[in-house]
Motif scaffolding. Structure first.
Motif, PDB file in Angstrom:
ATOM      1  N   SER A 173       0.852  -1.181   0.000  1.00 24.96           N
ATOM      2  CA  SER A 173       0.000   0.000   0.000  1.00 24.96           C
ATOM      3  C   SER A 173       0.888   1.231   0.000  1.00 24.96           C
ATOM      4  CB  SER A 173      -0.922   0.005   1.224  1.00 24.96           C
ATOM      5  OG  SER A 173      -0.168  -0.034   2.412  1.00 24.96           O
ATOM      6  N   THR A 193       0.502   3.914   2.094  1.00 28.09           N
ATOM      7  CA  THR A 193       0.758   4.257   3.491  1.00 28.09           C
ATOM      8  C   THR A 193       0.117   3.211   4.402  1.00 28.09           C
ATOM      9  OG1 THR A 193      -1.233   5.642   3.567  1.00 28.09           O
ATOM     10  CG2 THR A 193       0.838   6.736   2.991  1.00 28.09           C
ATOM     11  N   GLN A 194       0.318   3.388   5.698  1.00 29.54           N
ATOM     12  CA  GLN A 194      -0.257   2.464   6.675  1.00 29.54           C
ATOM     13  C   GLN A 194      -1.779   2.621   6.734  1.00 29.54           C
ATOM     14  OE1 GLN A 194       2.143   0.590   8.234  1.00 29.54           O
ATOM     15  NE2 GLN A 194       0.645  -0.738   9.226  1.00 29.54           N
ATOM     16  N   GLY A 195      -2.490   1.522   6.988  1.00 31.03           N
ATOM     17  CA  GLY A 195      -3.930   1.595   7.203  1.00 31.03           C
ATOM     18  C   GLY A 195      -4.787   1.541   5.969  1.00 31.03           C
ATOM     19  N   GLU A 196      -4.236   1.088   4.840  1.00 28.34           N
ATOM     20  CA  GLU A 196      -5.000   1.015   3.595  1.00 28.34           C
ATOM     21  C   GLU A 196      -5.787  -0.298   3.478  1.00 28.34           C
ATOM     22  OE1 GLU A 196      -4.852   3.525   1.407  1.00 28.34           O
ATOM     23  OE2 GLU A 196      -2.954   4.562   1.750  1.00 28.34           O
ATOM     24  N   GLY A 197      -5.408  -1.321   4.238  1.00 29.61           N
ATOM     25  CA  GLY A 197      -6.094  -2.599   4.180  1.00 29.61           C
ATOM     26  C   GLY A 197      -5.347  -3.673   3.412  1.00 29.61           C
ATOM     27  N   SER A 210       1.067  -7.398  11.858  1.00 24.19           N
ATOM     28  CA  SER A 210      -0.263  -7.277  12.470  1.00 24.19           C
ATOM     29  C   SER A 210      -1.116  -8.529  12.326  1.00 24.19           C
ATOM     30  CB  SER A 210      -1.016  -6.097  11.843  1.00 24.19           C
ATOM     31  OG  SER A 210      -1.210  -6.299  10.450  1.00 24.19           O
ATOM     32  N   GLN A 267      -4.089  -9.052  15.085  1.00 26.48           N
ATOM     33  CA  GLN A 267      -5.420  -8.654  14.642  1.00 26.48           C
ATOM     34  C   GLN A 267      -6.258  -9.771  14.043  1.00 26.48           C
ATOM     35  OE1 GLN A 267      -5.651  -5.008  12.353  1.00 26.48           O
ATOM     36  NE2 GLN A 267      -3.731  -4.252  13.196  1.00 26.48           N
ATOM     37  N   ARG A 269      -6.941   2.850  -0.215  1.00 30.65           N
ATOM     38  CA  ARG A 269      -8.248   2.998   0.431  1.00 30.65           C
ATOM     39  C   ARG A 269      -8.960   4.226  -0.125  1.00 30.65           C
ATOM     40  NH1 ARG A 269     -11.027   0.975   4.511  1.00 30.65           N
ATOM     41  NH2 ARG A 269      -9.298  -0.367   5.162  1.00 30.65           N
ATOM     42  N   LYS A 323      -9.382   8.083   1.375  1.00 29.71           N
ATOM     43  CA  LYS A 323      -8.381   8.274   2.434  1.00 29.71           C
ATOM     44  C   LYS A 323      -7.041   8.746   1.877  1.00 29.71           C
ATOM     45  CE  LYS A 323      -5.880   5.803   6.113  1.00 29.71           C
ATOM     46  NZ  LYS A 323      -4.530   6.019   5.560  1.00 29.71           N
ATOM     47  N   THR A 324      -6.545   8.036   0.872  1.00 27.67           N
ATOM     48  CA  THR A 324      -5.214   8.322   0.357  1.00 27.67           C
ATOM     49  C   THR A 324      -5.268   9.409  -0.718  1.00 27.67           C
ATOM     50  OG1 THR A 324      -4.792   5.964   0.635  1.00 27.67           O
ATOM     51  CG2 THR A 324      -3.104   7.261  -0.482  1.00 27.67           C
TER      52      THR A 324
END
Length: 319
Positions: A142, A144-148, A179, A183, A279, A282-283
């Motif tokens: 991805s 950045t972090q947190g894109e899935g 993660s 998670q 995402r 978001k991005t």
């Protein structure tokens, strides 16, 4: 080696003089793991450094192992193990651990038919590439972090192995911020990719299959570390990927984000195709553009648009 020094080394690792080679290995791995886990959460101090040096010295003397001073462990090459059959290297673990899901995935039991269908579309695209180009190693990253990217990797790997009966292995390559276990998954195995790359464990000790899906195997990172590039670009990593390619239909690398982590520059060279997860909403476009530009020399297959409303027909887009 004098008897006195040998006794000191045995005491340091908590061993008796009659300890076997396997017991020495296990004691060394346990001792070094304790230091590594502590140093992964706090800045290493002189006590940690001295303690690791003493453990290395004890193991070196008791086993006669050639140590790599840059790491806390010896890093033997997989090539030395090739005298055995490749599949045996993968399976001769005395204790077989299983991976279980902490929570259900979207693609299981057709919980979300629309999204599951888009994963099937993704599979048909990659399967054509796999057949035509003999490609098996696909990296999912991805911007950045947190894109899935990790949940995308898990859903895709599970669907391909379960629904299309392909042998799939999912390798967690985000060594700075793993993660999967925290998670999504749970396992009782002690060692992961970091341990393997440091030479603390064999491949058979770090790869586990799903309890309910034997076609899907996972190599979790287990530990988080700072010096990830050094391990990812090691010969041992290259040899592991080569071995997995021989034994699986798909090798999925769950990679760290491109920005600001430099690890993806190394991993993109190991992969035969790269998917970029973005995402929706978001991005920023310039961040996506920067990520795509950084992958221009790799085989960027497309962009997976994640988080679009279920009514959208463009849940996955390929460029």
């Amino acid at each position: 080696m004098s008897q006195k020094n040998e006794n000191i080394y045995h005491e340091l690792l908590g061993l008796s003089a009659q300890s076997s080679k396997n017991e020495i290995d296990e004691a060394y791995q346990k001792a070094i793991k304790g230091y590594l886990e502590r140093s992964s959460n706090v800045t290493a101090n002189n006590d940690n450094a001295n303690g690791i040096a003493e453990i290395k010295e004890a193991y070196k003397k008791l086993k006669g192992t050639v140590m790599d001073d840059k790491n806390a462990t010896s890093v033997p090459s997989l090539l030395k193990q090739r005298k055995r059959d490749d599949s045996k290297i993968m399976s001769d673990n005395k204790e077989s651990f299983k991976i279980q899901l902490k929570k259900s995935l979207i693609v299981i039991d057709n919980v979300d038919p629309v999204t599951t269908e888009q994963y099937r579309v993704l599979y048909t695209q990659l399967e054509q590439i796999r057949i035509s180009n003999a490609s098996k190693i696909f990296a999912i990253t991805s911007a950045t972090q947190g894109e899935g990217k990790t949940i995308t990797s898990l859903n895709f790997a599970y669907l391909v192995s379960n629904e299309f009966n392909k042998k799939v292995v999912l390798v967690e390559c985000d060594l700075k911020r793993p993660s999967m276990l925290s998670q999504y998954l749970e396992t009782k195995q002690q060692y992961g990719l970091v341990n393997f790359l440091r030479g603390e464990a064999e491949l058979s000790q770090v790869i586990s299959s799903f309890s309910e899906n034997k076609n899907l195997s996972v190599v979790p990172a287990i530990l988080n570390i700072r010096d990830s590039i050094q391990l990812l670009e090691s010969q041992r990593m290259k040899e592991m990927i080569d071995l997995l390619k021989k034994n699986f239909d798909y090798v999925i690398l769950d990679c760290p984000p491109i920005i600001p982590v430099a690890d993806m520059n190394v991993l993109s060279k190991l992969a035969e195709g790269v998917l970029l997860v973005v995402r929706a909403g978001k991005t920023k476009k310039d961040i996506v553009g920067k990520a795509v530009k950084s992958l221009k020399e790799s085989n960027l297959l497309g962009i997976v648009l994640n988080g679009v409303a279920m009514s959208s027909k463009d849940y996955y887009n390929y460029y």
